[in-house]
Design an enzyme around this catalytic site. Structure first.
Site, PDB file in Angstrom:
ATOM      1  CG  ASN A   9      11.115 -14.520 -12.043  1.00 37.11           C
ATOM      2  OD1 ASN A   9      11.515 -15.643 -11.780  1.00 37.11           O
ATOM      3  ND2 ASN A   9      11.414 -13.466 -11.302  1.00 37.11           N
ATOM      4  CG  ASN A  10       9.477 -12.722 -20.104  1.00 37.26           C
ATOM      5  OD1 ASN A  10       8.914 -13.599 -20.739  1.00 37.26           O
ATOM      6  ND2 ASN A  10       9.496 -11.458 -20.486  1.00 37.26           N
ATOM      7  CE  LYS A  13      13.528 -10.824 -21.320  1.00 37.36           C
ATOM      8  NZ  LYS A  13      14.326 -10.049 -20.371  1.00 37.36           N
ATOM      9  CD  GLU A  39      16.634  -1.482  -6.273  1.00 35.10           C
ATOM     10  OE1 GLU A  39      16.454  -0.265  -6.414  1.00 35.10           O
ATOM     11  OE2 GLU A  39      16.820  -2.031  -5.173  1.00 35.10           O
ATOM     12  CG  ASP A  68      18.369  -4.792 -18.930  1.00 31.02           C
ATOM     13  OD1 ASP A  68      17.194  -5.061 -18.620  1.00 31.02           O
ATOM     14  OD2 ASP A  68      18.846  -3.658 -18.835  1.00 31.02           O
ATOM     15  CG  PHE A 149       6.401  -8.229 -26.291  1.00 31.67           C
ATOM     16  CD1 PHE A 149       7.260  -7.577 -25.420  1.00 31.67           C
ATOM     17  CD2 PHE A 149       6.891  -9.296 -27.030  1.00 31.67           C
ATOM     18  CE1 PHE A 149       8.580  -7.981 -25.288  1.00 31.67           C
ATOM     19  CE2 PHE A 149       8.209  -9.712 -26.898  1.00 31.67           C
ATOM     20  CZ  PHE A 149       9.051  -9.053 -26.029  1.00 31.67           C
ATOM     21  CE  LYS A 172      10.015  -9.231 -31.632  1.00 30.33           C
ATOM     22  NZ  LYS A 172       9.100  -9.060 -30.507  1.00 30.33           N
ATOM     23  CG  HIS A 177      16.524  -6.687 -29.686  1.00 28.74           C
ATOM     24  ND1 HIS A 177      15.300  -6.961 -30.256  1.00 28.74           N
ATOM     25  CD2 HIS A 177      16.260  -6.456 -28.381  1.00 28.74           C
ATOM     26  CE1 HIS A 177      14.349  -6.891 -29.344  1.00 28.74           C
ATOM     27  NE2 HIS A 177      14.908  -6.589 -28.192  1.00 28.74           N
ATOM     28  NE  ARG A 178      15.420 -11.622 -25.377  1.00 30.71           N
ATOM     29  CZ  ARG A 178      14.447 -10.710 -25.345  1.00 30.71           C
ATOM     30  NH1 ARG A 178      13.425 -10.792 -26.163  1.00 30.71           N
ATOM     31  NH2 ARG A 178      14.493  -9.711 -24.485  1.00 30.71           N
TER      32      ARG A 178
END
Length: 195
Positions: A9-10, A13, A39, A68, A149, A172, A177-178
């Protein structure tokens, strides 16, 4: 045009994926399942990414990508790790997380750290695939820079002599990492196209 569903929901991203995959129709899961939430009960980044992508793929009967990510500090045995976003407690600010981390590290001389991103891809007719990207650095003695952030203001990248927050979005984006995990995902998808 092929579709990629992001189990997030970000919007930040989701926008990153749209830029990186211009040949795909990229949509966030909230467009398809407004209240989708999983969860994160896993004990690793891999387990949490897989939980999200497999739950979303099952709910939609479509191929879904999830990620994640977080920060691991070697002197703290990998903390904050999977708890990076809530290190100082649920709904605490990035500032509170940074303050807790710096206080816990204190004057420790071993300040090595890494950002980790694990992307998982699950679908109805496929085995879940996992792609892991990292970027190595050190924890600075304070906050530097205004961009980014999370832990970016204290994550120092020695080869660039800057924190992540001192880098432009483009800089960046090239070393993160992403980005490293997405490069592996892209290579996999390109290989699938050519089969």
């Amino acid at each position: 045009m092929k579709e990629i569903v992001i189990a997030s929901n970000n919007q930040g991203k989701i926008n990153d994926f749209k830029v990186i995959f211009p040949d795909y129709h990229v949509i966030g899961i909230s467009e398809l399942i407004p209240d989708f939430d999983v969860e994160e009960t896993g004990s690793t980044f891999e387990e949490n990414a897989i939980l999200k992508s497999e739950a979303a793929a099952k709910a939609l009967n479509k191929t879904v990508i999830a990620d994640d990510s977080g920060l691991e500090v070697f002197a703290l045995n990998g903390e904050p790790g999977i708890y990076s976003a809530r290190y100082a407690g649920e709904n605490k600010s990035d500032e509170a997380n940074i303050e807790k981390l710096l206080n816990k590290l204190g004057n420790t001389t071993d300040r090595r750290a890494q950002f980790v991103c694990v992307i998982s891809m699950s679908g109805p007719d496929m085995e879940t695939k996992v792609f892991k990207g990292t970027v190595s650095g050190e924890i600075a003695d304070g906050k530097y820079g205004e961009n980014g952030f999370g832990y970016d203001p204290i994550f120092y990248v020695p080869k660039l002599d800057k924190t992540m927050a001192q880098l432009s979005k483009e800089q960046k984006g090239q070393i993160s990492h992403r980005r490293n995990a997405i490069n592996l995902l892209q290579a996999f998808l390109e290989g699938e196209k050519n089969v």
